[in-house]
Design a protein around this motif. Structure first.
Motif, PDB file in Angstrom:
ATOM      1  N   TYR A 224     -11.527 -11.468   2.822  1.00 59.39           N
ATOM      2  CA  TYR A 224     -10.979 -10.547   1.815  1.00 59.39           C
ATOM      3  C   TYR A 224      -9.457 -10.415   1.925  1.00 59.39           C
ATOM      4  N   THR A 236     -12.685 -10.257  -4.394  1.00 59.06           N
ATOM      5  CA  THR A 236     -12.777  -8.804  -4.180  1.00 59.06           C
ATOM      6  C   THR A 236     -14.211  -8.342  -4.427  1.00 59.06           C
ATOM      7  N   SER A 237     -14.460  -7.060  -4.183  1.00 57.33           N
ATOM      8  CA  SER A 237     -15.863  -6.607  -4.194  1.00 57.33           C
ATOM      9  C   SER A 237     -16.403  -6.339  -5.594  1.00 57.33           C
ATOM     10  N   GLY A 238     -15.508  -6.129  -6.575  1.00 59.39           N
ATOM     11  CA  GLY A 238     -15.989  -5.828  -7.926  1.00 59.39           C
ATOM     12  C   GLY A 238     -16.750  -4.512  -8.000  1.00 59.39           C
ATOM     13  N   ASN A 342      -6.422  -6.935  -9.604  1.00 59.28           N
ATOM     14  CA  ASN A 342      -5.421  -5.944  -9.187  1.00 59.28           C
ATOM     15  C   ASN A 342      -3.996  -6.498  -9.188  1.00 59.28           C
ATOM     16  N   ASP A 373     -13.647  -0.003 -15.789  1.00 61.03           N
ATOM     17  CA  ASP A 373     -13.576   0.741 -14.519  1.00 61.03           C
ATOM     18  C   ASP A 373     -12.559   1.876 -14.604  1.00 61.03           C
TER      19      ASP A 373
HETATM   20  P1  FAD Z   1     -11.525  -4.299  -4.287  1.00 61.97           P
HETATM   21  O1  FAD Z   1     -10.306  -5.060  -3.892  1.00 61.97           O
HETATM   22  O2  FAD Z   1     -12.832  -4.867  -3.914  1.00 61.97           O
HETATM   23  O3  FAD Z   1     -11.351  -2.837  -3.662  1.00 61.97           O
HETATM   24  C1  FAD Z   1     -12.467  -1.977  -3.395  1.00 61.97           C
HETATM   25  C2  FAD Z   1     -12.246  -0.641  -4.034  1.00 61.97           C
HETATM   26  O4  FAD Z   1     -11.077  -0.027  -3.500  1.00 61.97           O
HETATM   27  C3  FAD Z   1     -12.021  -0.696  -5.524  1.00 61.97           C
HETATM   28  O5  FAD Z   1     -13.228  -0.787  -6.235  1.00 61.97           O
HETATM   29  C4  FAD Z   1     -11.280   0.615  -5.766  1.00 61.97           C
HETATM   30  O6  FAD Z   1     -12.162   1.695  -5.815  1.00 61.97           O
HETATM   31  C5  FAD Z   1     -10.436   0.749  -4.514  1.00 61.97           C
HETATM   32  N1  FAD Z   1      -9.097   0.204  -4.769  1.00 61.97           N
HETATM   33  C6  FAD Z   1      -8.654  -1.053  -4.555  1.00 61.97           C
HETATM   34  N2  FAD Z   1      -7.348  -1.153  -4.896  1.00 61.97           N
HETATM   35  C7  FAD Z   1      -6.978   0.063  -5.348  1.00 61.97           C
HETATM   36  C8  FAD Z   1      -5.757   0.601  -5.852  1.00 61.97           C
HETATM   37  N3  FAD Z   1      -4.640  -0.128  -5.952  1.00 61.97           N
HETATM   38  N4  FAD Z   1      -5.747   1.890  -6.256  1.00 61.97           N
HETATM   39  C9  FAD Z   1      -6.848   2.675  -6.161  1.00 61.97           C
HETATM   40  N5  FAD Z   1      -8.028   2.208  -5.675  1.00 61.97           N
HETATM   41  C10 FAD Z   1      -8.091   0.932  -5.284  1.00 61.97           C
HETATM   42  N6  FAD Z   1      -8.680   1.060 -10.346  1.00 61.97           N
HETATM   43  C11 FAD Z   1      -9.701   1.685 -10.937  1.00 61.97           C
HETATM   44  O7  FAD Z   1     -10.785   1.791 -10.347  1.00 61.97           O
HETATM   45  N7  FAD Z   1      -9.584   2.205 -12.201  1.00 61.97           N
HETATM   46  C12 FAD Z   1      -8.415   2.135 -12.910  1.00 61.97           C
HETATM   47  O8  FAD Z   1      -8.338   2.652 -14.027  1.00 61.97           O
HETATM   48  C13 FAD Z   1      -7.324   1.444 -12.306  1.00 61.97           C
HETATM   49  N8  FAD Z   1      -6.162   1.278 -12.984  1.00 61.97           N
HETATM   50  C14 FAD Z   1      -5.118   0.602 -12.382  1.00 61.97           C
HETATM   51  C15 FAD Z   1      -3.915   0.457 -13.093  1.00 61.97           C
HETATM   52  C16 FAD Z   1      -2.842  -0.220 -12.514  1.00 61.97           C
HETATM   53  C17 FAD Z   1      -1.543  -0.362 -13.282  1.00 61.97           C
HETATM   54  C18 FAD Z   1      -2.974  -0.773 -11.216  1.00 61.97           C
HETATM   55  C19 FAD Z   1      -1.830  -1.514 -10.590  1.00 61.97           C
HETATM   56  C20 FAD Z   1      -4.155  -0.622 -10.510  1.00 61.97           C
HETATM   57  C21 FAD Z   1      -5.242   0.065 -11.081  1.00 61.97           C
HETATM   58  N9  FAD Z   1      -6.472   0.221 -10.390  1.00 61.97           N
HETATM   59  C22 FAD Z   1      -7.502   0.899 -10.989  1.00 61.97           C
HETATM   60  C23 FAD Z   1      -6.617  -0.216  -8.986  1.00 61.97           C
HETATM   61  C24 FAD Z   1      -7.202  -1.628  -8.763  1.00 61.97           C
HETATM   62  O9  FAD Z   1      -6.583  -2.558  -9.600  1.00 61.97           O
HETATM   63  C25 FAD Z   1      -8.729  -1.706  -8.962  1.00 61.97           C
HETATM   64  O10 FAD Z   1      -9.354  -0.655  -8.268  1.00 61.97           O
HETATM   65  C26 FAD Z   1      -9.297  -3.038  -8.454  1.00 61.97           C
HETATM   66  O11 FAD Z   1      -8.706  -4.108  -9.155  1.00 61.97           O
HETATM   67  C27 FAD Z   1     -10.789  -3.043  -8.648  1.00 61.97           C
HETATM   68  O12 FAD Z   1     -11.355  -4.269  -8.267  1.00 61.97           O
HETATM   69  P2  FAD Z   1     -12.379  -4.334  -7.065  1.00 61.97           P
HETATM   70  O13 FAD Z   1     -13.397  -3.253  -7.177  1.00 61.97           O
HETATM   71  O14 FAD Z   1     -12.868  -5.743  -6.984  1.00 61.97           O
HETATM   72  O15 FAD Z   1     -11.420  -4.001  -5.837  1.00 61.97           O
END
Ligand code: FAD
Length: 473
Positions: A224, A236-238, A342, A373
């Motif tokens: 990761y 990533t975990s989605g 992200n 999301d």
């Molecule tokens: P993984 O990398 O697998 O991470 C696991 C979990 O960690 C995510 O599901 C999320 O809950 C949390 N996480 C990871 N990165 C972040 C981060 N930067 N900020 C907060 N939590 C995080 N995330 C949202 O869930 N909803 C949104 O509306 C949202 N809007 C965003 C807007 C912008 C401009 C940016 C830069 C980031 C935003 N994010 C948002 C954060 C992040 O992009 C997503 O959480 C992430 O891409 C989700 O993919 P994943 O579950 O595979 O993440």
């Protein structure tokens, strides 16, 4: 109150059976449980994609309940009235729910709690949507955190309650109250033709969430740290859309990753840190709700961002037609999947707020409309972090160069290939799906020429830096 009177379980963003303390407590009481979802003004105010996603979540969750000989009762209107009416119809004497932390929900829930109590109905709210209640994490001085690293240090060693098991049985009431029909709510209506495209790319429901997380732990957590920044990798975990609808709980994710950390998994700490970014976002939103719609740093109110949403370059950004391939690929991924990687979220946000000198609120609203999301706290924090106006934000003068970012994170252009049809002899299904998802009125087709940049990267950067210097002086 009689011990056999039903409990109304008011569901909001907790569409799951495991790791659901409100549901577990209600079932443990031995009393009948009536799960209910109320379509209120907050539901109606959701953006098109999150509303569609919630509707799909409700559909899948109602089948989960049916498999337990229970049901999901649907009602519309102000929650106080709907709950009181249900209590009268069913003889329920208590309402349980999982706490929400955004200001509008807090105001609603506080009013409902007082109103129910006045009507002689018990009301209990439970933790479960977050790992740590926002008021429980405090600095040494007793105040909230404003910077992520000390927040992480403060929480990483804390006890997190283990996720509770799914109830074996959900006792049914003697008679079920009437329910409205989900199809009549038409929660996908505002998505128009985009709904069919999203449906091909979006997984829904607790079983899908748990299965995906288990596979992530087994197959991808180890790498990761290295893979999470590559937009073309499934690294990533989605989990974010499942977290947003509450189809999986954060405690499940925390304990899964914690176990892996103790076993020496190389990616586990990084993953736990990402989960804590979500906590930090809610901590900020709880203590300083203005982060949700105003510059967290007030000095940014004087900055010369444009708030004119009708500018052609803003339309080009929304359409994924800026002429900057990595930005355009991200904006198209958003249309087709309702999510965006992200790293690319950071790049498109930086491009809008810096190269195009556009207020972050315009981008925030676009995401609010299109992300399945969508999470108000993470979205606001993400935008303000990139724009420079938030707490612990990237300094404004650090401007992402989308070209350098592409060379570093998508060197073989796999991500671009996946999303940009123009110029490809036989574009993949993903790139073509974009044309099915977008409004017909945009009049775009894969045969169009790929656009020239709406602003050259050096010019956009110079303009943004000049504006920043002007604000500073
Ligand atoms: P993984 O990398 O697998 O991470 C696991 C979990 O960690 C995510 O599901 C999320 O809950 C949390 N996480 C990871 N990165 C972040 C981060 N930067 N900020 C907060 N939590 C995080 N995330 C949202 O869930 N909803 C949104 O509306 C949202 N809007 C965003 C807007 C912008 C401009 C940016 C830069 C980031 C935003 N994010 C948002 C954060 C992040 O992009 C997503 O959480 C992430 O891409 C989700 O993919 P994943 O579950 O595979 O993440």
């Amino acid at each position: 109150m009689t011990s056999a009177s039903p409990i109304l379980l008011w569901l909001r963003r907790d569409l799951r059976l495991h790791d659901a303390p409100a549901l577990a407590d209600a079932c443990a009481s031995g009393r009948p449980v009536i799960p209910v979802f109320i379509r209120d003004a907050l539901t109606d105010g959701l953006g098109a994609a999150p509303k569609w996603r919630l509707g799909r979540g409700l559909e899948v969750f109602s089948h989960l309940l049916e498999a337990k000989d229970s049901r999901l009762i649907l009602r519309s209107g102000p929650p106080q009235e709907a709950l009181q009416a249900l209590a009268e119809e069913t003889g329920a004497t208590d309402v349980y729910w999982t706490r929400a932390y955004d200001p509008a929900s807090v105001e609603r829930d506080t009013g409902v709690k007082a109103g129910l109590k006045d009507a002689g109905i018990g009301a209990r709210s439970f933790a479960g949507a977050l790992l740590f209640e926002p008021w429980e994490v405090q600095t040494k001085d007793g105040g909230p955190y404003r910077v992520y690293s000390p927040f992480w240090k403060a929480v990483k060693g804390r006890e997190v309650a283990p996720p509770c098991a799914a109830p074996k049985r959900i006792a049914a009431p003697k008679a079920w109250p009437e329910s409205e029909r989900l199809t009549d709510w038409a929660m996908g209506a505002e998505m128009r033709r985009g709904a069919a495209v999203l449906a091909r790319h979006v997984e829904v429901g607790e079983a899908a969430a748990r299965g995906r997380f288990e596979r992530f732990l087994d197959e991808r957590l180890e790498s990761y740290k290295a893979d999470r920044d590559a937009p073309a990798a499934d690294g990533t975990s989605g989990m974010s859309a499942f977290l947003a609808t509450g189809e999986i709980g954060p405690r499940t994710l925390w304990h899964g990753a914690m176990r892996a950390w103790h076993e020496g998994n190389a990616g586990a700490e990084t993953y736990l840190k990402e989960l804590v970014w979500r906590e930090f976002a809610w901590h900020l939103a709880w203590h300083t709700p203005r982060i949700l719609d105003r510059n967290w740093r007030e000095e940014w109110d004087a900055f010369s961002w444009s708030e004119d949403e009708d500018r052609p370059e803003v339309l080009a950004w929304k359409q994924g037609r800026t002429g900057i391939p990595l930005v355009d690929a991200g904006m198209r991924e958003l249309q087709v999947t309702g999510t965006m990687h992200n790293r690319v979220r950071m790049i498109v946000a930086s491009y809008l707020t810096k190269h195009l000198m556009t207020h972050w609120r315009i981008g925030q609203r676009w995401f609010e409309e299109h992300l399945v999301d969508w999470d108000p706290a993470s979205n606001a924090m993400g935008w303000q972090w990139v724009a420079g106006s938030g707490p612990d934000a990237a300094p404004y003068f650090r401007i992402f160069n989308p070209e350098t970012q592409r060379e570093k994170f998508d060197p073989k252009e796999r991500y671009l290939h996946r999303w940009i049809a123009e110029g490809q002899g036989s574009p993949p299904e993903t790139a073509l799906a974009y044309y099915e998802a977008i409004p017909k009125g945009w009049n775009l087709s894969p045969g169009d020429a790929y656009p020239e940049p709406v602003v050259s990267l050096p010019d956009g950067r110079a303009r943004a830096l000049a504006a920043y210097e002007e604000r500073r002086s």
